[in-house]
Design a protein around this motif. Structure first.
Motif, PDB file in Angstrom:
ATOM      1  N   ILE A   1      -5.430  11.407 -84.645  1.00 23.64           N
ATOM      2  CA  ILE A   1      -6.500  12.182 -84.873  1.00 23.64           C
ATOM      3  C   ILE A   1      -6.631  12.303 -86.330  1.00 23.64           C
ATOM      4  CG2 ILE A   1      -7.566  14.447 -84.546  1.00 23.64           C
ATOM      5  CD1 ILE A   1      -6.273  14.444 -81.828  1.00 23.64           C
ATOM      6  N   GLY A   2      -7.391  11.649 -87.071  1.00 22.87           N
ATOM      7  CA  GLY A   2      -7.248  11.686 -88.706  1.00 22.87           C
ATOM      8  C   GLY A   2      -5.907  11.090 -88.745  1.00 22.87           C
ATOM      9  N   SER A   3      -4.925  11.834 -89.928  1.00 26.33           N
ATOM     10  CA  SER A   3      -3.685  11.142 -90.243  1.00 26.33           C
ATOM     11  C   SER A   3      -2.624  11.907 -89.238  1.00 26.33           C
ATOM     12  CB  SER A   3      -3.429  11.992 -91.581  1.00 26.33           C
ATOM     13  OG  SER A   3      -3.343  13.175 -91.678  1.00 26.33           O
ATOM     14  N   PHE A   4      -3.029  12.619 -88.144  1.00 28.06           N
ATOM     15  CA  PHE A   4      -2.114  13.166 -87.312  1.00 28.06           C
ATOM     16  C   PHE A   4      -1.822  12.162 -86.200  1.00 28.06           C
ATOM     17  CE2 PHE A   4      -0.704  15.928 -83.701  1.00 28.06           C
ATOM     18  CZ  PHE A   4       0.587  16.326 -84.127  1.00 28.06           C
ATOM     19  N   ALA A   5      -0.793  11.861 -85.861  1.00 27.33           N
ATOM     20  CA  ALA A   5      -0.347  11.035 -84.626  1.00 27.33           C
ATOM     21  C   ALA A   5       0.200  11.935 -83.402  1.00 27.33           C
ATOM     22  CB  ALA A   5       0.712   9.978 -84.729  1.00 27.33           C
ATOM     23  N   VAL A   6      -0.822  11.989 -82.338  1.00 25.29           N
ATOM     24  CA  VAL A   6      -0.470  12.932 -81.246  1.00 25.29           C
ATOM     25  C   VAL A   6       0.697  12.499 -80.500  1.00 25.29           C
ATOM     26  CG1 VAL A   6      -1.256  13.995 -79.024  1.00 25.29           C
ATOM     27  CG2 VAL A   6      -2.935  13.630 -80.905  1.00 25.29           C
ATOM     28  N   PRO A   7       1.846  13.182 -79.903  1.00 23.69           N
ATOM     29  CA  PRO A   7       2.900  12.333 -79.461  1.00 23.69           C
ATOM     30  C   PRO A   7       2.212  12.016 -77.901  1.00 23.69           C
ATOM     31  CG  PRO A   7       3.762  14.440 -80.394  1.00 23.69           C
ATOM     32  CD  PRO A   7       2.010  14.539 -80.707  1.00 23.69           C
ATOM     33  N   ALA A   8       2.807  10.872 -77.518  1.00 18.25           N
ATOM     34  CA  ALA A   8       2.265  10.400 -76.209  1.00 18.25           C
ATOM     35  C   ALA A   8       2.494  11.440 -75.274  1.00 18.25           C
ATOM     36  CB  ALA A   8       3.050   8.915 -75.882  1.00 18.25           C
ATOM     37  N   GLY A   9       3.587  11.935 -74.966  1.00 18.93           N
ATOM     38  CA  GLY A   9       3.849  12.804 -73.782  1.00 18.93           C
ATOM     39  C   GLY A   9       2.884  14.110 -73.946  1.00 18.93           C
ATOM     40  N   SER A  10       2.525  14.570 -75.335  1.00 16.03           N
ATOM     41  CA  SER A  10       1.564  15.820 -75.267  1.00 16.03           C
ATOM     42  C   SER A  10       0.026  15.758 -74.993  1.00 16.03           C
ATOM     43  CB  SER A  10       1.330  16.153 -76.491  1.00 16.03           C
ATOM     44  OG  SER A  10       2.750  16.379 -77.189  1.00 16.03           O
ATOM     45  N   THR A  11      -0.438  14.046 -74.785  1.00 15.69           N
ATOM     46  CA  THR A  11      -1.563  13.841 -74.237  1.00 15.69           C
ATOM     47  C   THR A  11      -1.911  14.576 -72.680  1.00 15.69           C
ATOM     48  OG1 THR A  11      -0.845  11.720 -73.284  1.00 15.69           O
ATOM     49  CG2 THR A  11      -1.912  11.683 -75.415  1.00 15.69           C
ATOM     50  N   GLN A  12      -0.717  14.770 -72.023  1.00 13.35           N
ATOM     51  CA  GLN A  12      -0.763  15.440 -70.818  1.00 13.35           C
ATOM     52  C   GLN A  12      -1.366  16.976 -70.918  1.00 13.35           C
ATOM     53  OE1 GLN A  12       2.705  15.263 -68.083  1.00 13.35           O
ATOM     54  NE2 GLN A  12       3.512  13.584 -69.770  1.00 13.35           N
ATOM     55  N   ALA A  13      -1.271  17.674 -72.102  1.00 15.85           N
ATOM     56  CA  ALA A  13      -1.733  18.825 -72.132  1.00 15.85           C
ATOM     57  C   ALA A  13      -3.095  19.038 -72.230  1.00 15.85           C
ATOM     58  CB  ALA A  13      -1.316  19.527 -73.733  1.00 15.85           C
ATOM     59  N   VAL A  14      -4.132  17.846 -72.325  1.00 25.37           N
ATOM     60  CA  VAL A  14      -5.450  17.920 -71.923  1.00 25.37           C
ATOM     61  C   VAL A  14      -5.635  18.758 -70.687  1.00 25.37           C
ATOM     62  CG1 VAL A  14      -7.526  16.570 -71.905  1.00 25.37           C
ATOM     63  CG2 VAL A  14      -5.814  15.754 -73.419  1.00 25.37           C
ATOM     64  N   ASN A  15      -5.083  18.415 -69.740  1.00 18.01           N
ATOM     65  CA  ASN A  15      -5.261  19.088 -68.389  1.00 18.01           C
ATOM     66  C   ASN A  15      -5.175  20.664 -68.414  1.00 18.01           C
ATOM     67  OD1 ASN A  15      -3.530  19.858 -65.442  1.00 18.01           O
ATOM     68  ND2 ASN A  15      -5.576  18.990 -65.434  1.00 18.01           N
ATOM     69  N   PRO A  16      -4.120  21.173 -68.896  1.00 20.04           N
ATOM     70  CA  PRO A  16      -3.916  22.603 -68.843  1.00 20.04           C
ATOM     71  C   PRO A  16      -5.011  23.244 -69.551  1.00 20.04           C
ATOM     72  CG  PRO A  16      -1.857  21.748 -69.755  1.00 20.04           C
ATOM     73  CD  PRO A  16      -2.700  20.652 -69.105  1.00 20.04           C
ATOM     74  N   VAL A  17      -5.255  22.843 -70.864  1.00 17.91           N
ATOM     75  CA  VAL A  17      -6.220  23.090 -71.672  1.00 17.91           C
ATOM     76  C   VAL A  17      -7.730  23.074 -71.093  1.00 17.91           C
ATOM     77  CG1 VAL A  17      -7.479  22.754 -73.826  1.00 17.91           C
ATOM     78  CG2 VAL A  17      -5.068  22.549 -73.776  1.00 17.91           C
ATOM     79  N   MET A  18      -7.803  22.008 -70.488  1.00 24.78           N
ATOM     80  CA  MET A  18      -9.223  22.052 -69.720  1.00 24.78           C
ATOM     81  C   MET A  18      -9.399  23.094 -68.288  1.00 24.78           C
ATOM     82  SD  MET A  18     -10.501  18.043 -69.801  1.00 24.78           S
ATOM     83  CE  MET A  18     -10.945  17.329 -71.199  1.00 24.78           C
ATOM     84  N   VAL A  19      -8.163  23.128 -67.917  1.00 26.57           N
ATOM     85  CA  VAL A  19      -7.999  24.127 -66.737  1.00 26.57           C
ATOM     86  C   VAL A  19      -8.636  25.707 -67.186  1.00 26.57           C
ATOM     87  CG1 VAL A  19      -6.646  25.318 -65.070  1.00 26.57           C
ATOM     88  CG2 VAL A  19      -6.551  22.834 -65.255  1.00 26.57           C
ATOM     89  N   ILE A  20      -8.036  25.896 -68.199  1.00 24.37           N
ATOM     90  CA  ILE A  20      -8.370  27.170 -68.859  1.00 24.37           C
ATOM     91  C   ILE A  20      -9.766  27.221 -69.406  1.00 24.37           C
ATOM     92  CG2 ILE A  20      -7.876  28.579 -71.012  1.00 24.37           C
ATOM     93  CD1 ILE A  20      -5.135  27.398 -71.097  1.00 24.37           C
TER      94      ILE A  20
END
Length: 489
Positions: free
Chosen positions: A313-332
């Motif tokens: 995302i721009g110059s920042f590389a999201v850790p592969a495992g952290s992509t799972q965080a999309v789910n709890p964020v969307m639940v909120i």
């Protein structure tokens, strides 16, 4: 929080930190297991790594059964939660120590056991805080508690995922241990706010029952030790074989329990309760299919993110495992919306309809995954991060249709003689689904995108079949059918 018991802050904070540690480890576990030994990992094959993760999740839910029993008969919920938190922390510490594979397996076992002791009982203690409160206030309390769960999950997936992947796997596990330690500290300091909730076991063992328990426990431990010894002596003790045994166990136990209720103790189930129990069996199967797909986020989807997704995302590389965080964020973000929708729709949307819709949407998420795999052009091209965001959005929508109503549905359908046990039985649907998904995930490296397509179509077909059975389920469950004027309202 002004109108809620102070103990809710204690319990929600403890659970938030426990979920931070649990989901934080989940962010990096499959990557650690599959990474080469030279990279600090365990060097397991991809199929074995995903199977281990799936079985780890399955056993974490299975241990909720004995965890609830220990609280009811031995320690009480308050002390069981404390013991569970300590065991979880020790498990993460064992994983953080770089002392070889034995400490990894021991650590995973401790986290499974500790989760079973803590998770069901801390949720029950929230209910104890509201035992004299109106239903609306209790529901609001649980909503805040659920919010804490998802905040902790999102933080853990981001923080541990980043530190584990960017620095060292064991640093990530250590942070998970610190998260649980902070939760324990808050829990101990907040004891005075719990108003005596869970202080004593609800149905303590008699002296005779304690003696039988110790004998049976000794026999069980000896049987497991002998089985391991026999497997070691015959050369059949391996990680893969252990996962096969645990998968069989996860399927046999719920089947055996249903046989026990329908056959052995059929006289304790009334004629009015029996149709409801039959409906529960169908919804149990639907739940198992759902979790078989949903919880593959920790295995195949995380590996796909690592190998085939442009995570920048721009110059920042999201850790592969952290992509799972999309789910709890969307639940909120979406939980309040869905609560409003279900409130407006009322009885016009039945439990069976919600389960069927969840299966179709969750299945379609894997159809989208098959398209994402095809877009990699045989692994030569990395796809955009929005593919995974779309998949997790669909799965979150499906989760909010099935997960919140699962326990409510169970309490309504449970025969009087099995009220407490049925809650644990519903958790076994997650255990069975995760266990089957663990073994099925071995096929992903072989089938590629067709793996996601086949599983997705299976869930869609199951969901469509359930749609046709919705009317029959309404009848079995005794659910109110809206009158024509209600349906048109």
């Amino acid at each position: 929080m002004r109108n809620h018991p102070k103990g809710l802050i204690t319990l929600a904070g403890t659970e938030m930190n426990e979920r931070l540690s649990f989901y934080g480890m989940r962010a990096i576990l499959v990557l650690f297991l599959a990474a080469a030994v030279s990279e600090g990992g365990m060097g397991l094959g991809t199929g074995t790594a995903t199977a281990v993760v799936g079985l780890y999740l399955a056993m974490s839910y299975f241990t909720a059964l004995p965890g609830g029993w220990i609280a009811d008969r031995l320690l009480g919920q308050r002390r069981t939660v404390l013991v569970g938190g300590v065991v979880i922390m020790l498990g993460h510490i064992s994983l953080a120590l770089e002392f070889g594979s034995a400490f990894v397996w021991f650590g995973l076992a401790l986290v499974c056991v500790g989760t079973g002791l803590l998770k069901p009982n801390i949720s029950a203690m929230v209910g104890e805080l509201y035992k004299d409160a109106p239903d609306a206030r209790r529901d609001a309390g649980y909503s805040l508690f659920y919010m804490g769960i998802n905040i902790g999950s999102a933080i853990g997936l981001f923080l541990v995922g980043y530190l584990g992947e960017r620095f060292d796997w064991h640093v990530g596990f250590a942070v998970a241990a610190v998260g649980m330690a902070l939760g324990l500290l808050q829990y101990v300091l907040g004891q005075k706010n719990l108003q005596g909730a869970g202080d004593r076991p609800g149905n303590p063992l008699t002296a005779g029952e304690r003696g039988r328990l110790l004998r049976n426990l000794a026999i069980a431990v000896a049987a497991v030790a002998l089985a391991f010894a026999a497997a070691a002596l015959t050369g059949t003790l391996s990680v893969d074989n252990v996962t096969y045994v645990l998968t069989a166990f996860s399927i046999i136990v719920p089947i055996g329990y249903f046989v026990y209720m329908f056959v052995v103790r059929r006289d304790e189930i009334t004629d009015e309760e029996r149709p409801k129990l039959k409906a529960f069996v169908w919804l149990f199967i639907a739940s198992a299919v759902f979790w078989m797909i949903f919880d593959q986020a920790a295995g195949p989807l995380t590996l796909f993110a690592k190998e085939h997704v442009d995570l920048h995302i721009g110059s920042f590389a999201v850790p592969a495992g952290s992509t799972q965080a999309v789910n709890p964020v969307m639940v909120i973000v979406l939980a309040g919306v869905f609560a409003l929708v279900w409130s407006k729709l009322g009885d016009r949307v039945s439990t069976g309809m919600k389960f069927a819709f969840a299966l179709v949407v969750c299945g379609f998420s894997f159809v989208v995954m098959s398209w994402a795999t095809a877009a990699t052009d045989g692994g030569t091209v990395k796809v955009g991060l929005m593919w995974l965001v779309g998949v997790y959005l669909l799965q979150t929508i499906a989760e909010l249709c099935l997960s919140p109503v699962g326990l409510s549905m169970t309490s309504k359908l449970a025969p009087e003689a099995f009220k407490a046990q049925m809650m644990g039985l519903f958790f076994l649907s997650i255990t069975a689904g995760d266990a089957v998904g663990a073994q099925v995930s071995r096929l992903q490296p072989v089938l590629g995108g067709n793996y996601f397509l086949l599983l997705g179509l299976l869930a869609v077909v199951c969901g469509i079949a359930l749609f046709f059975f919705v009317g029959r389920l309404r009848g079995l469950m005794g659910e109110h059918r809206p009158a024509p004027q209600e349906a048109a309202a």
